[in-house]
Scaffold this motif. Sequence first.
Motif, PDB file in Angstrom:
ATOM      1  N   PHE A 161       0.847  -1.194   0.000  1.00  0.00           N
ATOM      2  CA  PHE A 161       0.000   0.000   0.000  1.00  0.00           C
ATOM      3  C   PHE A 161       0.881   1.241   0.000  1.00  0.00           C
ATOM      4  N   THR A 162       0.425   2.254  -0.711  1.00  0.00           N
ATOM      5  CA  THR A 162       1.154   3.511  -0.807  1.00  0.00           C
ATOM      6  C   THR A 162       0.311   4.631  -0.232  1.00  0.00           C
ATOM      7  N   PHE A 163       0.862   5.352   0.736  1.00  0.00           N
ATOM      8  CA  PHE A 163       0.152   6.439   1.403  1.00  0.00           C
ATOM      9  C   PHE A 163       0.993   7.708   1.361  1.00  0.00           C
ATOM     10  N   PRO A 164       0.351   8.856   1.434  1.00  0.00           N
ATOM     11  CA  PRO A 164       1.127  10.079   1.713  1.00  0.00           C
ATOM     12  C   PRO A 164       1.812   9.930   3.070  1.00  0.00           C
ATOM     13  N   TYR A 165       3.088  10.254   3.115  1.00  0.00           N
ATOM     14  CA  TYR A 165       3.830  10.100   4.363  1.00  0.00           C
ATOM     15  C   TYR A 165       3.203  10.928   5.487  1.00  0.00           C
ATOM     16  N   SER A 166       2.603  12.046   5.140  1.00  0.00           N
ATOM     17  CA  SER A 166       1.993  12.914   6.150  1.00  0.00           C
ATOM     18  C   SER A 166       0.767  12.273   6.789  1.00  0.00           C
ATOM     19  N   ASP A 167       0.215  11.214   6.172  1.00  0.00           N
ATOM     20  CA  ASP A 167      -0.958  10.536   6.723  1.00  0.00           C
ATOM     21  C   ASP A 167      -0.588   9.416   7.687  1.00  0.00           C
ATOM     22  N   VAL A 168       0.684   9.097   7.780  1.00  0.00           N
ATOM     23  CA  VAL A 168       1.123   7.965   8.599  1.00  0.00           C
ATOM     24  C   VAL A 168       1.856   8.488   9.828  1.00  0.00           C
ATOM     25  N   GLY A 316       7.608  11.654  22.654  1.00  0.00           N
ATOM     26  CA  GLY A 316       7.627  11.311  21.237  1.00  0.00           C
ATOM     27  C   GLY A 316       6.273  10.861  20.724  1.00  0.00           C
ATOM     28  N   LEU A 317       5.552  10.081  21.510  1.00  0.00           N
ATOM     29  CA  LEU A 317       4.215   9.650  21.116  1.00  0.00           C
ATOM     30  C   LEU A 317       3.284  10.839  20.940  1.00  0.00           C
ATOM     31  N   ALA A 318       3.305  11.753  21.902  1.00  0.00           N
ATOM     32  CA  ALA A 318       2.419  12.922  21.846  1.00  0.00           C
ATOM     33  C   ALA A 318       2.706  13.777  20.617  1.00  0.00           C
ATOM     34  N   GLN A 319       3.959  14.029  20.332  1.00  0.00           N
ATOM     35  CA  GLN A 319       4.306  14.882  19.205  1.00  0.00           C
ATOM     36  C   GLN A 319       3.995  14.206  17.878  1.00  0.00           C
ATOM     37  N   ALA A 320       4.285  12.915  17.746  1.00  0.00           N
ATOM     38  CA  ALA A 320       4.036  12.212  16.489  1.00  0.00           C
ATOM     39  C   ALA A 320       2.539  12.121  16.189  1.00  0.00           C
ATOM     40  N   PHE A 321       1.728  11.811  17.188  1.00  0.00           N
ATOM     41  CA  PHE A 321       0.290  11.734  16.977  1.00  0.00           C
ATOM     42  C   PHE A 321      -0.282  13.112  16.636  1.00  0.00           C
ATOM     43  N   LYS A 323       1.106  15.869  15.291  1.00  0.00           N
ATOM     44  CA  LYS A 323       1.478  16.462  13.999  1.00  0.00           C
ATOM     45  C   LYS A 323       0.811  15.752  12.827  1.00  0.00           C
ATOM     46  N   THR A 324       0.437  14.473  13.008  1.00  0.00           N
ATOM     47  CA  THR A 324      -0.211  13.734  11.926  1.00  0.00           C
ATOM     48  C   THR A 324      -1.724  13.909  11.947  1.00  0.00           C
ATOM     49  N   ILE A 325      -2.306  13.894  13.122  1.00  0.00           N
ATOM     50  CA  ILE A 325      -3.764  13.931  13.233  1.00  0.00           C
ATOM     51  C   ILE A 325      -4.320  15.316  12.906  1.00  0.00           C
ATOM     52  N   PHE A 326      -3.642  16.371  13.322  1.00  0.00           N
ATOM     53  CA  PHE A 326      -4.190  17.718  13.191  1.00  0.00           C
ATOM     54  C   PHE A 326      -3.505  18.483  12.060  1.00  0.00           C
ATOM     55  N   THR A 327      -4.286  19.339  11.422  1.00  0.00           N
ATOM     56  CA  THR A 327      -3.722  20.237  10.422  1.00  0.00           C
ATOM     57  C   THR A 327      -2.969  21.367  11.124  1.00  0.00           C
ATOM     58  N   ALA A 328      -2.218  22.145  10.345  1.00  0.00           N
ATOM     59  CA  ALA A 328      -1.482  23.272  10.924  1.00  0.00           C
ATOM     60  C   ALA A 328      -2.441  24.257  11.585  1.00  0.00           C
ATOM     61  N   ARG A 329      -3.587  24.457  10.980  1.00  0.00           N
ATOM     62  CA  ARG A 329      -4.596  25.357  11.542  1.00  0.00           C
ATOM     63  C   ARG A 329      -5.108  24.833  12.881  1.00  0.00           C
ATOM     64  N   GLU A 330      -5.395  23.535  12.945  1.00  0.00           N
ATOM     65  CA  GLU A 330      -5.898  22.937  14.188  1.00  0.00           C
ATOM     66  C   GLU A 330      -4.844  22.974  15.286  1.00  0.00           C
ATOM     67  N   LEU A 331      -3.583  22.798  14.911  1.00  0.00           N
ATOM     68  CA  LEU A 331      -2.517  22.908  15.907  1.00  0.00           C
ATOM     69  C   LEU A 331      -2.417  24.333  16.434  1.00  0.00           C
ATOM     70  N   ASP A 332      -2.583  25.312  15.555  1.00  0.00           N
ATOM     71  CA  ASP A 332      -2.552  26.713  15.990  1.00  0.00           C
ATOM     72  C   ASP A 332      -3.706  27.035  16.934  1.00  0.00           C
ATOM     73  N   MET A 333      -4.797  26.311  16.801  1.00  0.00           N
ATOM     74  CA  MET A 333      -5.968  26.534  17.670  1.00  0.00           C
ATOM     75  C   MET A 333      -5.823  25.830  19.020  1.00  0.00           C
ATOM     76  N   GLY A 334      -4.689  25.189  19.247  1.00  0.00           N
ATOM     77  CA  GLY A 334      -4.430  24.588  20.557  1.00  0.00           C
ATOM     78  C   GLY A 334      -4.769  23.122  20.666  1.00  0.00           C
TER      79      GLY A 334
END
Length: 416
Positions: A161-168, A316-321, A323-334
Motif C-alpha cells: 500500500f502507498t500512502f502520503p507520508y503525512s498521513d502515517v 515522542g508519542l504525543a508529538q508524532a500523533f 502532527k499527523t492527526i491535526f492540520t497546521a490550523r488545528e494545531l494553531d488553535m491549541g
Amino acid sequence: MALLQSLKGFVSKGKEFVRAKILNGYVPIFSQFGQDIYASDIVQNCIDIIATEISKLQPRHIRVDGSGMQTVPKGPLNRLFKFAPNEIMSTRDFLEKLVWLLYLNYNVFIYPTYEYTKAANGTESRTYTGFYPLNPYQVDFLQDERGTLFVKLYFRSGDSFTFPYSDVIHIRKKFSVNDIMGGGLNGQPDNAALLKVLQINDAVLQGLEKGIKTSLSIRGVLKINTMMNDEGQRAERERFEKLLQSGDSGILPIDLKGELTPLNLDPKFVDKDTLAFLKSNVLEWYGVSLAILSRDYSDEQYQAFYENTLEPLVIGLAQAFSKTIFTARELDMGNEIVFYQKDMMYLSTTAKLNLLKTAGEQGLLSDNQKLALLGYPPIEGGDRRTMSLNYIDVNLANAYQMGRSTNGGKSDEQAN
C-alpha cells in the motif's frame, strides 16, 4: 484481514512515483528486521517492562486556549483513545504493541483510518475511525511529480500500500545517521554491539550448564580386574549400579575383581561479578536498572527510570500523533494529543502522604484529587479545595510584621 481490505480504499492510484532523494545518497528502501537479539530472556524482560509501563498511559485529545487552560473536547478521538483505538485492540494492547514494534524495528508506523465529513459551510474535515499499528517487512519512500513524499509498505500477505507520508504516524528510535528511518545507516536496528554481549552471555550460560551436568554425572571409574567380554562387562556394570542404588550407608561392597577410582571433578564456573557485568551491559542498553528489572525499586529509582527511559517515549508519542492527526490550523488553535501518565503510581504510601500534606495545605488539590492519589474513587462534592490557615500571603506577612514593630511587639488589641 479486515484492516488490509479497509486500507485499499486509501491507496493512491494513477500517480507516477520515483525514489525519494535521500541526502546521504542511499536508496530509500528499508527492510524491517532485527529479531536476532530477542532470543535473550534479558532483552525480552527489559522490553516487557518498558511496554508494560507505557501501556498505562492515557491518551487524550485536549485543547489549550491562550491562557493555558486545558479542555477535553467531546468527539471520536477521545472515544477511540479511552477504550479501543481499533476493533481488535484495547488502548493498553495498542500501546504495548507500539513499544514492541518500536524496539523490534526501531521504527513503528501507525495508520489512522478516517472518513471525510462536510460541514454546513461546505468545508471538509476528517473524522477518525481507528488507529492501526503496522508491521511491514519492507518500506519504500517515494516522491510524485510535485515532490510530495509517499511511503509504500509491503506486508507478508503479499499486499502493498502507498500512502502520503503525512498521513502515517511514524515513531522512530535512535534517529541518527539515516535521514528518514530510525536505527542505523540502512534504517535497520543497529544491534551489533548488543549482539556481541548477548553471544558472550549465551556462551557463559552454556558453559555453566555443561559444567553442572559433568559434575553431577561422572563420579568415578570402575576398573574390572579380569578379562571379560562385552556381555560380562555389562553384567558387572549393572550389578555395580544396583549396589549404588541400594547403598544406604554410602559403603559399597566390591569383590576382588572390581576396583573403584573416584573422580574429583572441580569445574571452574564464571564468577558472579562477570555475570553481573554482562547482565548490566544489556540493562544499560535499554535503560532498565536491576532494581526495575526485579520489580523491587524505590521512588527515586523509578523516577530515574521514568525520566531517562519512559519520558522520551511519552513525549515522542504525543508529538508524532499530534502532527499527523491535526492540520497546521488545528494545531494553531491549541489542539494536541497528550499521553497522561497519572496511572504510573510509583510513589510509596509515605511519599503520597507527604505530597498530600504539602500540596493539600497549599490548596493545590481538590478532595477528589487527594482521593485519586490514594487510589480511592471520587465522592460527591469532591471538587472542593481546602487549605491550611497556617500560611499567609507574603505581602500581608510583611505588613503584619511592620505593624507589630510599630506597636512595640504588642498585638493590635493590646495596642488599643
